[in-house]
Write a protein that holds these residues in place. Structure first.
Motif, mmCIF file in Angstrom:
data_model
loop_
_atom_site.group_PDB
_atom_site.id
_atom_site.type_symbol
_atom_site.label_atom_id
_atom_site.label_comp_id
_atom_site.label_asym_id
_atom_site.label_seq_id
_atom_site.Cartn_x
_atom_site.Cartn_y
_atom_site.Cartn_z
ATOM 1 N N THR A 40 0.841 -1.208 0.000
ATOM 2 C CA THR A 40 0.000 0.000 0.000
ATOM 3 C C THR A 40 0.873 1.254 0.000
ATOM 4 O O THR A 40 0.618 2.198 -0.764
ATOM 5 C CB THR A 40 -0.947 -0.006 1.212
ATOM 6 N N LEU A 44 0.867 4.140 -2.992
ATOM 7 C CA LEU A 44 0.556 5.549 -2.725
ATOM 8 C C LEU A 44 1.721 6.448 -3.124
ATOM 9 O O LEU A 44 1.512 7.549 -3.649
ATOM 10 C CB LEU A 44 0.166 5.731 -1.257
ATOM 11 N N ASN A 78 -6.125 0.352 5.350
ATOM 12 C CA ASN A 78 -6.735 1.571 5.894
ATOM 13 C C ASN A 78 -5.797 2.341 6.811
ATOM 14 O O ASN A 78 -5.809 3.572 6.809
ATOM 15 C CB ASN A 78 -8.028 1.239 6.630
ATOM 16 N N TRP A 81 -3.513 4.183 4.495
ATOM 17 C CA TRP A 81 -4.319 5.198 3.800
ATOM 18 C C TRP A 81 -4.595 6.384 4.718
ATOM 19 O O TRP A 81 -4.431 7.541 4.326
ATOM 20 C CB TRP A 81 -5.624 4.578 3.317
ATOM 21 N N ARG A 93 -14.093 6.928 -2.432
ATOM 22 C CA ARG A 93 -13.306 5.705 -2.471
ATOM 23 C C ARG A 93 -14.212 4.487 -2.436
ATOM 24 O O ARG A 93 -15.236 4.479 -1.765
ATOM 25 C CB ARG A 93 -12.376 5.693 -1.252
#
Length: 118
Positions: A40, A44, A78, A81, A93
């Motif tokens: 992740t 990003l 999460n 994020w 999202r």
């Protein structure tokens, strides 16, 4: 309205800019063996780098579609994020669990963003 293609190969482009809108291809991690947290983070970072090539930032993202291979790892995604997203600039999202094209991928993301205007 103009259309420009960025970081293209014979199959696809990583970004397409149509007017003032940016569309991305699906983004996956560079290290396929990494865990959900690291994949992740890599994605990003890749998204920020792609946006920078057309003069945009993560604050210009309008929506993100996320696919995960195992929803039991959703909380790890999460956590990364929530640390990454800019308060006041949370994009729309969606996230679904599915079988991804490469069995080592844990997550894939695709976004739509706006071009900043001055």
């Amino acid at each position: 309205m103009s259309i420009t293609y960025h970081q293209s190969n014979p199959r696809m482009s990583e970004l397409v800019v149509h007017g003032n809108t940016i569309y991305s291809a699906g983004q996956v991690a560079n290290d396929y063996q990494a865990n959900m947290t690291s994949q992740t983070q890599q994605i990003l970072s890749n998204i920020e780098n792609l946006l920078a090539t057309v003069g945009a930032t993560k604050e210009h993202i309008l929506s993100v579609q996320i696919w995960v291979s195992d929803m039991s790892e959703f909380s790890q995604l999460n956590k990364v994020w929530d640390e990454w997203v800019t308060p006041g600039h949370q994009p729309a999202r969606a996230c679904v669990e599915c079988k991804l094209a490469n069995p080592d991928w844990k997550v894939e993301m695709m976004f739509i963003a706006g071009i900043p205007t001055n």
